[in-house]
Design a protein around this motif. Structure first.
Motif, PDB file in Angstrom:
ATOM      1  N   GLY A   1      -2.643  -4.156   8.382  1.00  0.00           N
ATOM      2  CA  GLY A   1      -2.544  -3.236   7.254  1.00  0.00           C
ATOM      3  C   GLY A   1      -3.356  -3.722   6.067  1.00  0.00           C
TER       4      GLY A   1
ATOM      5  N   GLU B   1      -1.994   5.939   8.119  1.00  0.00           N
ATOM      6  CA  GLU B   1      -0.686   6.313   7.577  1.00  0.00           C
ATOM      7  C   GLU B   1      -0.825   6.771   6.119  1.00  0.00           C
ATOM      8  OE1 GLU B   1       3.582   4.065   6.733  1.00  0.00           O
ATOM      9  OE2 GLU B   1       1.935   2.954   7.645  1.00  0.00           O
ATOM     10  N   ILE B   2      -1.611   6.046   5.357  1.00  0.00           N
ATOM     11  CA  ILE B   2      -1.823   6.404   3.946  1.00  0.00           C
ATOM     12  C   ILE B   2      -2.612   7.710   3.854  1.00  0.00           C
ATOM     13  CG2 ILE B   2      -2.865   5.671   1.773  1.00  0.00           C
ATOM     14  CD1 ILE B   2      -2.465   2.738   2.889  1.00  0.00           C
TER      15      ILE B   2
ATOM     16  N   TRP C   1       0.574   1.018  -1.119  1.00  0.00           N
ATOM     17  CA  TRP C   1      -0.202   0.967   0.124  1.00  0.00           C
ATOM     18  C   TRP C   1      -0.126  -0.404   0.802  1.00  0.00           C
ATOM     19  CZ3 TRP C   1      -5.398   3.455  -1.846  1.00  0.00           C
ATOM     20  CH2 TRP C   1      -5.157   4.797  -2.165  1.00  0.00           C
ATOM     21  N   GLU C   2       0.462  -1.356   0.144  1.00  0.00           N
ATOM     22  CA  GLU C   2       0.520  -2.721   0.659  1.00  0.00           C
ATOM     23  C   GLU C   2       1.119  -2.766   2.065  1.00  0.00           C
ATOM     24  OE1 GLU C   2      -0.106  -6.851   0.227  1.00  0.00           O
ATOM     25  OE2 GLU C   2      -0.689  -5.279  -1.169  1.00  0.00           O
ATOM     26  N   MET C   3       0.388  -3.433   2.978  1.00  0.00           N
ATOM     27  CA  MET C   3       0.791  -3.676   4.372  1.00  0.00           C
ATOM     28  C   MET C   3       0.884  -2.391   5.206  1.00  0.00           C
ATOM     29  SD  MET C   3       0.724  -6.870   4.636  1.00  0.00           S
ATOM     30  CE  MET C   3       1.316  -7.011   6.307  1.00  0.00           C
ATOM     31  N   ARG C   4       0.321  -1.316   4.717  1.00  0.00           N
ATOM     32  CA  ARG C   4       0.321  -0.069   5.470  1.00  0.00           C
ATOM     33  C   ARG C   4      -1.058   0.157   6.069  1.00  0.00           C
ATOM     34  NH1 ARG C   4       2.535   4.490   1.900  1.00  0.00           N
ATOM     35  NH2 ARG C   4       2.684   5.543   3.898  1.00  0.00           N
ATOM     36  N   HIS C   5      -1.115   0.910   7.163  1.00  0.00           N
ATOM     37  CA  HIS C   5      -2.367   1.222   7.836  1.00  0.00           C
ATOM     38  C   HIS C   5      -3.063   2.385   7.135  1.00  0.00           C
ATOM     39  CE1 HIS C   5      -1.619  -1.423  11.261  1.00  0.00           C
ATOM     40  NE2 HIS C   5      -0.353  -1.089  11.085  1.00  0.00           N
ATOM     41  N   HIS C   6      -4.392   2.374   7.193  1.00  0.00           N
ATOM     42  CA  HIS C   6      -5.203   3.399   6.550  1.00  0.00           C
ATOM     43  C   HIS C   6      -4.793   4.799   7.015  1.00  0.00           C
ATOM     44  CE1 HIS C   6      -8.765   5.888   5.749  1.00  0.00           C
ATOM     45  NE2 HIS C   6      -8.950   5.082   4.723  1.00  0.00           N
TER      46      HIS C   6
ATOM     47  N   THR D   1       0.775  -9.457  -0.682  1.00  0.00           N
ATOM     48  CA  THR D   1       1.736  -9.963   0.300  1.00  0.00           C
ATOM     49  C   THR D   1       1.320 -11.374   0.673  1.00  0.00           C
ATOM     50  OG1 THR D   1       2.145  -7.740   1.137  1.00  0.00           O
ATOM     51  CG2 THR D   1       2.762  -9.583   2.577  1.00  0.00           C
TER      52      THR D   1
ATOM     53  N   GLU E   1      -0.620  10.810   4.074  1.00  0.00           N
ATOM     54  CA  GLU E   1       0.172  11.111   2.875  1.00  0.00           C
ATOM     55  C   GLU E   1      -0.675  11.492   1.664  1.00  0.00           C
ATOM     56  OE1 GLU E   1       2.558   7.809   1.729  1.00  0.00           O
ATOM     57  OE2 GLU E   1       3.701   7.824   3.585  1.00  0.00           O
TER      58      GLU E   1
END
Length: 190
Positions: free
Chosen positions: A17, A90-91, A83-88, A22, A94
């Motif tokens: 991510g 997924e973002i 957006w921290e630690m999330r996949h592109h 983090t 949204e």
């Protein structure tokens, strides 16, 4: 005064991510690469790092008898907020417009609760400008942090700076003479 900056990207985290603040550990298992890196860097250099574990432990691993300076929180990676630690992907599902603008026109667009490119650049530039001691400095930091200084040295846009690859355990050597910057190498893997 001329000062050589050796920007080193920390060891890999293997995270998938968006990793900003983090505090993940670095994989420092490639001891041969670390030894080559330590041998490549100037023996008289001082070593500083971001305060995030992945940068601090990489700096400790390559210090090799060099003066180790206190951690510099200003050298942290960009804060990706929500957006921290999330996949592109997924973002994008949204907030497609914002993440597209964030990568396509880096500048003032920020992740919700995070930093923009310009905020990161201002933070890092301010810290770099405050470093006045002569002699080479090894700064172990992060992808975005290093690219802010590549952008500065080349005098290009953030988008143009993003075209440069910055691998883990690579060295980007920049030279500052007064207020003028010069690029010696980008993304060198010793």
């Amino acid at each position: 005064m001329t000062q050589d900056w050796y920007w080193v990207r920390h060891g890999p985290t293997h995270a998938k991510g968006m990793v900003g603040w983090t505090d993940l550990p670095a994989d420092l298992g490639d001891t041969a690469a670390l030894a080559r890196l330590a041998a490549y860097l100037p023996a008289a250099a001082r070593v500083v790092s971001s305060d995030l574990t992945r940068a601090a432990t990489t700096a400790d691993a390559i210090a090799a008898g060099r003066l180790r300076l206190p951690h510099a929180p200003a050298l942290r990676e960009m804060h990706f907020g929500a957006w921290e630690m999330r996949h592109h992907a997924e973002i994008e599902a949204e907030d497609r417009d914002r993440i597209f603008a964030f990568w396509d026109q880096p500048g003032d667009v920020a992740p919700p609760g995070g930093e923009s490119w310009n905020t990161l650049r201002t933070r890092v530039d301010g810290w770099v400008d405050a470093q006045a001691a002569p002699g080479p400095l090894v700064a172990v930091a992060h992808f975005g942090v290093i690219l802010t200084q590549v952008q500065r040295a080349l005098g290009v846009t953030a988008r143009e700076a993003f075209a440069h690859k910055i691998d883990n355990l690579s060295v980007t050597h920049l030279r500052r003479t007064g207020t003028a910057w010069q690029v010696e190498t980008i993304n060198h893997l010793p």
